[in-house]
Design a protein around this motif. Structure first.
Motif, short mmCIF file in Angstrom:
data_model
loop_
_atom_site.label_atom_id
_atom_site.label_comp_id
_atom_site.label_asym_id
_atom_site.label_seq_id
_atom_site.Cartn_x
_atom_site.Cartn_y
_atom_site.Cartn_z
N TRP A 97 0.83 -1.21 0.00
CA TRP A 97 0.00 0.00 0.00
C TRP A 97 0.86 1.26 0.00
N LEU A 100 2.33 2.42 -3.67
CA LEU A 100 1.45 2.90 -4.74
C LEU A 100 1.71 4.37 -5.06
N ILE A 101 1.85 5.18 -3.98
CA ILE A 101 2.06 6.61 -4.19
C ILE A 101 3.40 6.88 -4.89
N PRO A 102 4.53 6.33 -4.38
CA PRO A 102 5.79 6.56 -5.10
C PRO A 102 5.72 6.09 -6.55
N ALA A 104 3.17 5.95 -8.53
CA ALA A 104 2.40 6.92 -9.30
C ALA A 104 3.19 8.20 -9.50
N VAL A 105 3.91 8.64 -8.45
CA VAL A 105 4.63 9.91 -8.54
C VAL A 105 5.79 9.81 -9.55
N ILE A 234 0.37 8.41 -14.63
CA ILE A 234 0.05 8.00 -13.27
C ILE A 234 -0.79 6.72 -13.28
N ILE A 238 0.47 3.15 -11.64
CA ILE A 238 -0.28 2.34 -10.67
C ILE A 238 -0.53 0.95 -11.23
#
Lengths: 430, 295
Positions: A97, A100-102, A104-105, A234, A238
C-alpha cells in the motif's frame, strides 16, 4: 414498480455485476478441472491481470481518446511504476500500500517530462517519439543494473501480498491479489470518470477538437496537454505496481514495444474517448491471450500462433464494422433499441441477460460446463430470433451495404480525432 | 580515421536497408496518411515465399517474380482490407495494418516454422572488397547499389511519367485529382503495390544478414519508421537520408561512446533520443513540409 423500470434494471445489473466480480470470478469452481480453462487460481490470475490492463487502457484513453495525443510508449510508464514498486518492496521492505504513491509519482514525473517535448509533436511524429521511450526502456533497465538488477529482474512475492488477519484464512494469495487489483481498477475508473466529466476533462476534449479554438476560449493548451500526459502516466504507473503485486516478478522484457502497440489497439477496439470502451477493450484483449486454452490445438507452436493470427483477422473485422469500437457499437445498439416496440426491446435485452444468468446458475448447481453451453444456446436463440429478419434483410443487400448499415454513416456526436483534420490540410494547401 | 571510415561505411550499408523500408512506408503515408505497420511483415512473408521458390528457380528470376508478387499482394491488401476503412479515422486504418501484422507474422510461423533458415542459393557471395582503407562485403555494396537504383527509378517515375504525376497529384489533393479525371482509387492501389515491392527488396536483403525467420523484420520496421519520421514522412528522399543517418549514428554510437555507461547495448537508445531531439527542433522531420491548418 414494474420490472422494466430503469432504476430496478440498473440495480439488478449492478447486483449481478458485483456477484460476478466478487464471488463468481475468484471463488466459483463450477467447471470441472478437466476443461482447458481451469477455473480457480488460473482464472483468478487472468482476471487480476485484466484489471491491470484496464488501468493502462483508462490512462491511455484519457491521453489519446480524450486529448488526441497518440502514445506508443505506455509500456515505459508501466515499467517505471512497476520497477519503482518492486525496488521499494524487494530492496527496502516497503508494504504494497505504501509503494502505490511513489510508483504513481515517479511514473507521473516521467509523463510530465515526456509531455513537454511532446507539445511540439503530433500524429505519427508523436507516435515515433513515444515509441522511442518504449524501445529504450528495456535497454536502460538492463544496462544500469545497480538499481534494477539487470536482465534477471526483481522477485517481490512475499508476506505483503497475503491478506491481513482473518481475511487471510478465507482467501488465497491469488484471490487477495485479485481483490486488490479489482479495488484499484474500480477506484481508478471512478477517478477517470471524475477527471473526464470535470473542468479538466472538458479542456482535454476542447484541445483535441481544435487547439486554436480551445486557446481562444482561455484554455492554457500547453499546460493541459502536459497534464494529460502526467495523468495518463500515473494510471500506467499504478498499473505497473499492481502488476508486480500480482505476478510477483518484473523483468526488462516484461514490457516490450509490441505490448505498447497492443495498448493502443486495445483502446481503439474498445472505443476511443470512452471509459466503458477502455474496460471492454482491455478485457477482450486479455481474453485473446487465453483463447489458446479454448481451442483444441494441443501444445506447441500451433497453440501459440493460431489465436494471434485469428486475433489479427478479428481486429480487421471489428475495426471495419465498428469504427467507434465496442463502446460505439453499444451506443448504436441503444439507439436502435430506442426505436423498437417495448415487446421487442424486452426480448432483445432480456434474452441475453436471462441466458447468461441461466448459464451461471445451472453451471453453479450442476457443477458442469453443460449448464453454460445450454444457457448460451438459449440466449443466442432468443436474441437471434429477433435479429434474424434484420440480418437477412441486410445480407440480401450485398456486402458493402451490410457493412455500411452496421457501422452507420456517423460516429458519436462531436467526435473528431486530430487525424481527421486531413481535409483541413488540403484546404490550407489550396 | 580508418576505423571511423569503416564504421561510417558499415552504417551506410545497414542504413540503406532502413531507408528502403522507410521509402516503402512513405509511399503509403504520402497518399493516405497511414503508417503501414504490416510493411515489415509483408516483406518477411514475401521473402519466405522467395525462399521456397529458390528450391526450383535461379535467384534473379525469383527476385523479379517476388517483386511482381509483392506488388500483387500490396494491391490485393489495399482493395480487400484497406478500402472498406477508407473513410474511417486514421487510427482505425493503423489498427487494420496492425491486424495484418499479426496475420502475416503468425501465418508465416505456422507455414514455415519458427526456426531461423539460412537464405541459401544466394548468388552475392561473402567476399569482401577493399575501397581505400574501407573493407566492405559484396553484399553491403549490393544493398547500397540497389537502394540507389530504386531511389533513382522512383524519382524518374514520379517526376517524368504521366502515371507518376497522377500519383503525386493524388497524394497532394485527392478531391481535386478526382475532379481532373484521375482514377484516385487505382492510384492508391498502385501506391500500395509499389510500396510492397520496395519492401520486398528490403526483405530479400535483410534475410541473408539476420537469417530468415518470422520476427526478422520487426527491428528493421521500427528503425524504418524512425527513419521515415526523421526524414519527414511526406518526403521519399528524406526517408532514405533518414535511414542512412540512423544507420551511421547507430554504428558510431556503438563504437565511440564509453563502454561503462553507454556502448553498443545502448546504441539504439542513444539513436532514438537523438531522433527525438531532431524532432523537437523540426517537428515534421528534416525534409518534411510544415502542415498548416485552417481553423
Amino acid at each position: 414498480m414494474r420490472l422494466s423500470s430503469p432504476l430496478l434494471l440498473r440495480i439488478l445489473g449492478f447486483a449481478f455485476l458485483a456477484f460476478f466480480l466478487i464471488y463468481w470470478l475468484p471463488f466459483s469452481h463450477a467447471l470441472p478441472d478437466g476443461l482447458p480453462m481451469r477455473f480457480g487460481t488460473y482464472r483468478t490470475i487472468q482476471a487480476s491481470i485484466a484489471c491491470v490492463w484496464v488501468l493502462v487502457a483508462l490512462g491511455l484513453n484519457i491521453l489519446t481518446g480524450y486529448n488526441g495525443q497518440i502514445s506508443l510508449g505506455h509500456t515505459a510508464f508501466v515499467a517505471t511504476g512497476g520497477y519503482t514498486a518492486a525496488i521499494l518492496m524487494a530492496d527496502h521492505g516497503w508494504p504494497f500500500w505504501a509503494v502505490l504513491i511513489p510508483a504513481a509519482v515517479v511514473s507521473g514525473a516521467l509523463g510530465l517530462a515526456v509531455g513537454i517535448p511532446a507539445l511540439r509533436l503530433s500524429g505519427p511524429y508523436l507516435a515515433m517519439a513515444t515509441m522511442a521511450l518504449a524501445l529504450a526502456a528495456p535497454q536502460v533497465l538492463k544496462k544500469y543494473d545497480g538499481l534494477t538488477h539487470g536482465t534477471q529482474g526483481i522477485s517481490v512475492r512475499g508476506d505483503w501480498s497475503t491478506a491481513p488477519g482473518f481475511i487471510g484464512d478465507m482467501v488465497t494469495q491469488d484471490q487477495w491479489s485479485y481483490f486488490v487489483a479489482l479495488f484499484l481498477a474500480v477506484v481508478m475508473t471512478l477517478i477517470a470518470w471524475n477527471v473526464i466529466r470535470g473542468r479538466v476533462g472538458r479542456a482535454f476534449v476542447a484541445i483535441r477538437d481544435s487547439e486554436v479554438a480551445a486557446a481562444s476560449m482561455g484554455i492554457n493548451v500547453p499546460r493541459y496537454k502536459t497534464i494529460a500526459f502526467a495523468i495518463s502516466a500515473i494510471f500506467a504507473g499504478i498499473a505497473g505496481a499492481a502488476y508486480v503485486q500480482i505476478v510477483g516478478y518484473i523483468a526488462p522484457e516484461s514490457f516490450n514495444v509490441l505490448r505498447s502497440i497492443n495498448f493502443l489497439t486495445t483502446i481503439v477496439v474498445g472505443g476511443l474517448a470512452s471509459i466503458l470502451g477502455s474496460i471492454l477493450g482491455a478485457i477482450s484483449f486479455k481474453m485473446v491471450d487465453d483463447i489458446s486454452d479454448f481451442l483444441p490445438l494441443g501444445e506447441g507452436p500451433m497453440a501459440e500462433q493460431v489465436p494471434w493470427a485469428l486475433y489479427g483477422g478479428l481486429l480487421i473485422v471489428v475495426v471495419t464494422i465498428m469504427p467507434y469500437g465496442m463502446a460505439g457499437a453499444i451506443r448504436r445498439f441503444q439507439m436502435w433499441l430506442a426505436f423498437r416496440k417495448p415487446s421487442e426491446r424486452r426480448v432483445a435485452l432480456g434474452g441475453p441477460a436471462l441466458g447468461i444468468v441461466a448459464a451461471i446458475a445451472v453451471s453453479e448447481l450442476a457443477g458442469g460446463s453443460l449448464g453454460i453451453i445450454v444457457g448460451l444456446v438459449v440466449a443466442l436463440a432468443i436474441t437471434y430470433s429477433l435479429w434474424l429478419p434484420a440480418l437477412v434483410r441486410g445480407a440480401t443487400r450485398g456486402y458493402g451495404r451490410w457493412v455500411g448499415a452496421l457501422r452507420g454513416s456517423r460516429g458519436p456526436p462531436g467526435f473528431v480525432t486530430s487525424e481527421d483534420a486531413s481535409d483541413e490540410r488540403s484546404d490550407a494547401e489550396r | 580515421m580508418d576505423e571511423l571510415l569503416q564504421q561510417v561505411a558499415a552504417g551506410l550499408a545497414t542504413g540503406s536497408i532502413y531507408g528502403l523500408l522507410a521509402l516503402a512506408l512513405v509511399l503509403i503515408y504520402r497518399s493516405t496518411t497511414v503508417i503501414n505497420f504490416a510493411q515489415g511483415e509483408m516483406a518477411m512473408f514475401t521473402t519466405f515465399v522467395a525462399w521456397t521458390m529458390l528450391h526450383w528457380g535461379t535467384y534473379w528470376l525469383v527476385f523479379i517474380l517476388i517483386l511482381l508478387m509483392a506488388g500483387g499482394l500490396g494491391a490485393l491488401i489495399e482493395r480487400v482490407v484497406i478500402r472498406p476503412v477508407e473513410g474511417a479515422p486514421t487510427l482505425n486504418v493503423i489498427i487494420v495494418t496492425l491486424g495484418l501484422f499479426a496475420i502475416f507474422s503468425n501465418v508465416a510461423t505456422i507455414v514455415w516454422g519458427g526456426q531461423p533458415q539460412a537464405f541459401s542459393h544466394y548468388p552475392i557471395n561473402d567476399e569482401t572488397v577493399k575501397l581505400g582503407a574501407v573493407v566492405l562485403s559484396v553484399h553491403d555494396l549490393a544493398i547500397m547499389l540497389f537502394a540507389a537504383l530504386i531511389m533513382i527509378g522512383l524519382y524518374v517515375f514520379f517526376q517524368y511519367t504521366p502515371l507518376g504525376l497522377a500519383m503525386r497529384a493524388t497524394a497532394q489533393n485527392a478531391t481535386a485529382s478526382r475532379l481532373m479525371g484521375i482514377r484516385v482509387g487505382r492510384m492508391l492501389t498502385l501506391g500500395w503495390a509499389l510500396s510492397a515491392s520496395v519492401g520486398a527488396v528490403a526483405g530479400m536483403f535483410v534475410a541473408p544478414i539476420v537469417l530468415l525467420q518470422p520476427p526478422m523484420m520487426l527491428a528493421v520496421l521500427l528503425y524504418a519508421f524512425a527513419a521515415a519520421v526523421l526524414g519527414g514522412l511526406d518526403s521519399p528522399f528524406g526517408a532514405v537520408v533518414g535511414g542512412l543517418i540512423i544507420g551511421v549514428t547507430e554504428s558510431l554510437v556503438g563504437t565511440y561512446t564509453p563502454k561503462e555507461w553507454l556502448g553498443p547495448e545502448m546504441a539504439l537508445t542513444v539513436t532514438v533520443f537523438i531522433i527525438i531531439l531532431v524532432l523537437v527542433i523540426r517537428p515534421t522531420g528534416i525534409f518534411g513540409k510544415r502542415v498548416l491548418r485552417r481553423v
